[in-house]
Design an enzyme around this catalytic site. Structure first.
Site, PDB file in Angstrom:
ATOM      1  N   GLY A  47     -11.003   6.002  11.448  1.00 25.72           N
ATOM      2  CA  GLY A  47     -11.792   7.188  11.152  1.00 25.72           C
ATOM      3  C   GLY A  47     -10.899   8.406  11.277  1.00 25.72           C
ATOM      4  O   GLY A  47      -9.743   8.383  10.872  1.00 25.72           O
ATOM      5  N   GLU A  48     -11.407   9.446  11.902  1.00 28.66           N
ATOM      6  CA  GLU A  48     -10.639  10.669  12.107  1.00 28.66           C
ATOM      7  C   GLU A  48     -10.510  10.883  13.609  1.00 28.66           C
ATOM      8  O   GLU A  48     -11.484  11.179  14.288  1.00 28.66           O
ATOM      9  CB  GLU A  48     -11.354  11.843  11.432  1.00 28.66           C
ATOM     10  CG  GLU A  48     -10.412  12.917  10.932  1.00 28.66           C
ATOM     11  CD  GLU A  48      -9.664  13.612  12.059  1.00 28.66           C
ATOM     12  OE1 GLU A  48      -8.408  13.622  12.040  1.00 28.66           O
ATOM     13  OE2 GLU A  48     -10.336  14.127  12.970  1.00 28.66           O
ATOM     14  N   SER A  49      -9.301  10.720  14.121  1.00 24.99           N
ATOM     15  CA  SER A  49      -9.108  10.686  15.576  1.00 24.99           C
ATOM     16  C   SER A  49      -9.476  11.998  16.256  1.00 24.99           C
ATOM     17  O   SER A  49     -10.025  11.994  17.367  1.00 24.99           O
ATOM     18  CB  SER A  49      -7.666  10.297  15.911  1.00 24.99           C
ATOM     19  OG  SER A  49      -6.749  11.199  15.310  1.00 24.99           O
ATOM     20  N   CYS A  79      -6.188   1.976  13.659  1.00 23.81           N
ATOM     21  CA  CYS A  79      -5.892   3.253  13.012  1.00 23.81           C
ATOM     22  C   CYS A  79      -6.192   4.427  13.950  1.00 23.81           C
ATOM     23  O   CYS A  79      -5.437   4.670  14.882  1.00 23.81           O
ATOM     24  CB  CYS A  79      -6.640   3.346  11.683  1.00 23.81           C
ATOM     25  SG  CYS A  79      -5.971   4.593  10.551  1.00 23.81           S
ATOM     26  N   ARG A 106       1.030  10.283  13.645  1.00 22.86           N
ATOM     27  CA  ARG A 106      -0.146  10.334  12.778  1.00 22.86           C
ATOM     28  C   ARG A 106       0.260  10.394  11.300  1.00 22.86           C
ATOM     29  O   ARG A 106       1.314  10.928  10.961  1.00 22.86           O
ATOM     30  CB  ARG A 106      -0.967  11.594  13.053  1.00 22.86           C
ATOM     31  CG  ARG A 106      -1.612  11.723  14.388  1.00 22.86           C
ATOM     32  CD  ARG A 106      -2.363  13.042  14.386  1.00 22.86           C
ATOM     33  NE  ARG A 106      -2.798  13.487  15.679  1.00 22.86           N
ATOM     34  CZ  ARG A 106      -4.057  13.448  16.098  1.00 22.86           C
ATOM     35  NH1 ARG A 106      -4.985  12.936  15.316  1.00 22.86           N
ATOM     36  NH2 ARG A 106      -4.379  13.907  17.293  1.00 22.86           N
ATOM     37  N   ILE A 133      -4.720   3.084   5.586  1.00 20.58           N
ATOM     38  CA  ILE A 133      -5.376   4.257   5.002  1.00 20.58           C
ATOM     39  C   ILE A 133      -4.959   5.483   5.808  1.00 20.58           C
ATOM     40  O   ILE A 133      -5.390   5.654   6.951  1.00 20.58           O
ATOM     41  CB  ILE A 133      -6.908   4.103   5.010  1.00 20.58           C
ATOM     42  CG1 ILE A 133      -7.327   2.830   4.248  1.00 20.58           C
ATOM     43  CG2 ILE A 133      -7.571   5.342   4.395  1.00 20.58           C
ATOM     44  CD1 ILE A 133      -8.799   2.523   4.344  1.00 20.58           C
ATOM     45  N   ARG A 134      -4.086   6.306   5.238  1.00 17.77           N
ATOM     46  CA  ARG A 134      -3.554   7.473   5.958  1.00 17.77           C
ATOM     47  C   ARG A 134      -3.192   7.076   7.392  1.00 17.77           C
ATOM     48  O   ARG A 134      -3.603   7.715   8.363  1.00 17.77           O
ATOM     49  CB  ARG A 134      -4.555   8.632   5.933  1.00 17.77           C
ATOM     50  CG  ARG A 134      -4.826   9.159   4.534  1.00 17.77           C
ATOM     51  CD  ARG A 134      -5.772  10.341   4.522  1.00 17.77           C
ATOM     52  NE  ARG A 134      -7.075   9.995   5.088  1.00 17.77           N
ATOM     53  CZ  ARG A 134      -8.028   9.349   4.421  1.00 17.77           C
ATOM     54  NH1 ARG A 134      -7.814   8.966   3.179  1.00 17.77           N
ATOM     55  NH2 ARG A 134      -9.180   9.083   4.989  1.00 17.77           N
ATOM     56  N   HIS A 169      -6.226  -1.654   9.076  1.00 16.87           N
ATOM     57  CA  HIS A 169      -7.656  -1.969   9.156  1.00 16.87           C
ATOM     58  C   HIS A 169      -7.884  -3.462   8.897  1.00 16.87           C
ATOM     59  O   HIS A 169      -8.081  -3.868   7.746  1.00 16.87           O
ATOM     60  CB  HIS A 169      -8.432  -1.160   8.117  1.00 16.87           C
ATOM     61  CG  HIS A 169      -8.495   0.299   8.400  1.00 16.87           C
ATOM     62  ND1 HIS A 169      -9.561   0.884   9.050  1.00 16.87           N
ATOM     63  CD2 HIS A 169      -7.633   1.302   8.137  1.00 16.87           C
ATOM     64  CE1 HIS A 169      -9.350   2.186   9.165  1.00 16.87           C
ATOM     65  NE2 HIS A 169      -8.177   2.464   8.621  1.00 16.87           N
ATOM     66  N   GLU A 171     -10.480  -5.094   9.472  1.00 14.07           N
ATOM     67  CA  GLU A 171     -11.898  -5.319   9.161  1.00 14.07           C
ATOM     68  C   GLU A 171     -12.214  -5.187   7.674  1.00 14.07           C
ATOM     69  O   GLU A 171     -13.320  -5.527   7.241  1.00 14.07           O
ATOM     70  CB  GLU A 171     -12.775  -4.343   9.965  1.00 14.07           C
ATOM     71  CG  GLU A 171     -12.801  -2.911   9.460  1.00 14.07           C
ATOM     72  CD  GLU A 171     -11.602  -2.064   9.835  1.00 14.07           C
ATOM     73  OE1 GLU A 171     -11.633  -0.857   9.549  1.00 14.07           O
ATOM     74  OE2 GLU A 171     -10.630  -2.602  10.418  1.00 14.07           O
TER      75      GLU A 171
END
EC number: 4.3.3.6
Length: 199
Positions: A47-49, A79, A106, A133-134, A169, A171
């Site tokens: 997600g967005e840490s 991630c 990051r 993903i990023r 990821h 999952e």
């Protein structure tokens, strides 16, 4: 077996689906009360840490979850979850749980390679699918950290006592082996408390 899944932001539903397919009960952790429930493992999803870190504190989840991790609760972090666990972030003074002795960069692959897919060796599991993903990667590891996977020389998977940290990821690809390895570590009781560090 019941595993807590941080569910304040990010790709938590996909983790839950894999765990449920493996016969595991999932508890979505959304507030301080949830964070204090008894669980046998913890998933910190992508997600967005920065957002996740902020919400963890605002929702009174940060301290109870950190206490569980320090006490030895098995954790699988992917991630953004890896960033939450890292003791140090490159070019960034932010710190979150800081229980995993690694230095993480990051968005390490930049915009052009912000998202990509590969298959690489992962510990004893053989080649596993990896979706980035990023993604961050791990620049360096501390004493006692086992490197589980690398991509083009960059460390993308580690294990330290009760914690598994991944840049990618697992999952998103339908491959259950990494989640099964995590569940096996819970069943085998292989996890151990990590050393307490000041936040």
């Amino acid at each position: 077996m019941r595993v807590g899944v941080l569910a304040v932001q990010g790709a938590f539903i996909e983790h839950e689906k894999i765990l449920q397919n493996l016969g595991v009960e999932c508890l979505e952790l959304r507030n301080g009360k949830d964070a204090r429930q008894d669980v046998e493992g913890l998933i910190l999803p992508g997600g967005e840490s920065t957002t996740q870190g902020k919400l963890l504190r605002e929702l009174d989840m940060f301290e109870p979850l950190r206490e569980k991790i320090v006490a030895g609760l098995p954790v699988l972090a992917t991630c953004a979850g890896l960033i939450l666990l890292a003791e140090e972030l490159a070019n960034d003074s932010a710190r979150y749980f800081a229980t995993l002795p690694v230095r993480v960069k990051r968005n390490a692959y930049g915009r052009q390679l912000g998202s990509f897919y590969t298959e690489e060796q992962f510990g004893d599991l053989g080649k596993v699918p990896m979706t980035f993903i990023r993604a961050p990667y791990i620049e360096s590891v501390g004493e006692g950290v086992e490197i589980l996977a690398k991509v083009k020389g960059d460390i993308v998977g580690v294990r330290y006592k009760n914690q598994i940290g991944l840049s990618f990821h697992p999952e998103l690809n339908g491959d259950r082996r990494i989640h099964q390895m995590f569940l096996d570590s819970i069943s085998d009781g292989k996890s151990a408390p990590c050393k307490q560090k000041a936040v």
